[in-house]
Design an enzyme around this catalytic site. Structure first.
Site, PDB file in Angstrom:
ATOM      1  N   ASP A   1     167.754   9.478  45.847  1.00  0.00           N
ATOM      2  CA  ASP A   1     168.303  10.248  46.967  1.00  0.00           C
ATOM      3  C   ASP A   1     169.801  10.433  46.806  1.00  0.00           C
ATOM      4  O   ASP A   1     170.537   9.459  46.760  1.00  0.00           O
ATOM      5  CB  ASP A   1     168.017   9.520  48.289  1.00  0.00           C
ATOM      6  CG  ASP A   1     166.540   9.500  48.627  1.00  0.00           C
ATOM      7  OD1 ASP A   1     166.027   8.427  49.001  1.00  0.00           O
ATOM      8  OD2 ASP A   1     165.904  10.556  48.501  1.00  0.00           O
TER       9      ASP A   1
ATOM     10  N   ASP B   1     158.326  12.547  52.953  1.00  0.00           N
ATOM     11  CA  ASP B   1     159.421  11.603  52.707  1.00  0.00           C
ATOM     12  C   ASP B   1     159.961  11.054  54.013  1.00  0.00           C
ATOM     13  O   ASP B   1     160.498  11.801  54.822  1.00  0.00           O
ATOM     14  CB  ASP B   1     160.538  12.335  51.952  1.00  0.00           C
ATOM     15  CG  ASP B   1     161.710  11.446  51.622  1.00  0.00           C
ATOM     16  OD1 ASP B   1     162.781  11.989  51.271  1.00  0.00           O
ATOM     17  OD2 ASP B   1     161.567  10.219  51.698  1.00  0.00           O
TER      18      ASP B   1
HETATM   19  C1  DX5 Z   1     165.953   9.536  53.673  1.00  0.00           C
HETATM   20  C2  DX5 Z   1     165.440   9.554  52.269  1.00  0.00           C
HETATM   21  C3  DX5 Z   1     164.151   8.811  52.130  1.00  0.00           C
HETATM   22  C4  DX5 Z   1     164.216   7.357  52.486  1.00  0.00           C
HETATM   23  C5  DX5 Z   1     162.809   6.873  52.722  1.00  0.00           C
HETATM   24  O1  DX5 Z   1     166.926  10.498  53.840  1.00  0.00           O
HETATM   25  O2  DX5 Z   1     165.273  10.872  51.828  1.00  0.00           O
HETATM   26  O3  DX5 Z   1     163.679   8.920  50.807  1.00  0.00           O
HETATM   27  O4  DX5 Z   1     164.797   6.651  51.464  1.00  0.00           O
HETATM   28  O5  DX5 Z   1     162.853   5.562  53.153  1.00  0.00           O
HETATM   29  P1  DX5 Z   1     161.702   4.945  54.049  1.00  0.00           P
HETATM   30  O6  DX5 Z   1     160.433   5.080  53.239  1.00  0.00           O
HETATM   31  O7  DX5 Z   1     162.129   3.540  54.248  1.00  0.00           O
HETATM   32  O8  DX5 Z   1     161.639   5.745  55.310  1.00  0.00           O
END
Ligand code: DX5
Length: 220
Positions: free
Chosen positions: A34, A174
């Site tokens: 990310d 996501d």
């Molecule tokens: C948030 C990111 C996600 C995040 C997901 O902006 O794009 O990829 O890391 O994390 P979890 O699975 O913990 O919600």
């Protein structure tokens, strides 16, 4: 085929390489990196240097999720660093059609992410340039946020739109993916599940967490 894509935003930064290799050893096909600029998303994360550092350590697909206001400026830098797929947000570039063409011209896969407030139909006229559609099931910026259930209807609409046009484009999700929400998104039509805090955490190993997520999908 459903694939779980660990998001290294939740990984232990003191041993990022090891955490990527643990994911590979657990049998994943890709990890997501990310990239946030503190403007498009209210957080700062990684740069191309992290992609470059991880590239020689793993063979799996490096998915680079660009949560930045001006992705066009950095497409080639991330591909040079070793990205296999670039995911840009529909809400970011001035000319999404041109941005997707540029990504494909760099020889890598092009993905488009939709923020929770952005309707599915905005992609209707660029689907020929898209290799993955990523539905944000949280607002971009942080791991560990609550899953936004209203996005299940968007996933279903997208699936219908793609099936109607016989387009075999995978739908990714996501944010907030865990053993409760993973079966829901698969039922709605998603097949690429990005997961951060449910894969990388103190509770269990990456392999154990992966197995739990896959079991929750298989038992749905
Ligand atoms: C948030 C990111 C996600 C995040 C997901 O902006 O794009 O990829 O890391 O994390 P979890 O699975 O913990 O919600």
């Amino acid at each position: 085929m459903v694939s779980i894509v660990p998001s290294i935003l939740a990984a232990d930064y003191t041993r990022l390489g090891e955490q990527a290799m643990e994911a590979e050893a657990a049998g994943v096909e890709a990890i997501q990196i990310d990239i946030m600029d503190g403007v498009f998303a209210p957080n700062l994360s990684f740069g191309p240097g992290v992609v470059k550092a991880l590239r020689p350590l793993v063979k799996l697909t490096l998915d680079v999720h660009l949560m930045i206001v001006d992705p066009d400026r950095y497409l080639d830098v991330f591909v040079e660093a070793g990205a296999d797929r670039l995911i840009v947000h529909q809400e970011a570039p001035q000319h999404l059609h041109r941005t997707l063409q540029s990504i494909r011209a760099l020889g890598v896969e092009a993905g488009v992410a939709l923020n929770p407030a952005t309707p599915a139909h905005v992609l209707e006229d660029v689907l020929d340039l898209v290799d993955l559609i990523q539905v944000m099931t949280v607002n971009p910026g942080f791991g560990g946020q609550a899953f936004i259930h209203s996005q299940l209807a968007k996933i279903r609409r997208l699936r219908q739109m793609l099936d109607k046009r016989s387009l075999n484009i995978p739908i990714g999700v996501d944010g907030g993916i865990d053993t409760t929400t993973a079966p829901l998104v698969v039922e709605a039509g998603a097949s690429v599940l990005v997961a951060g805090s449910s894969v990388y955490n103190e509770t269990a190993s990456v392999a154990e967490n992966m197995a739990a997520l896959l079991a929750s999908i298989e038992s749905r």
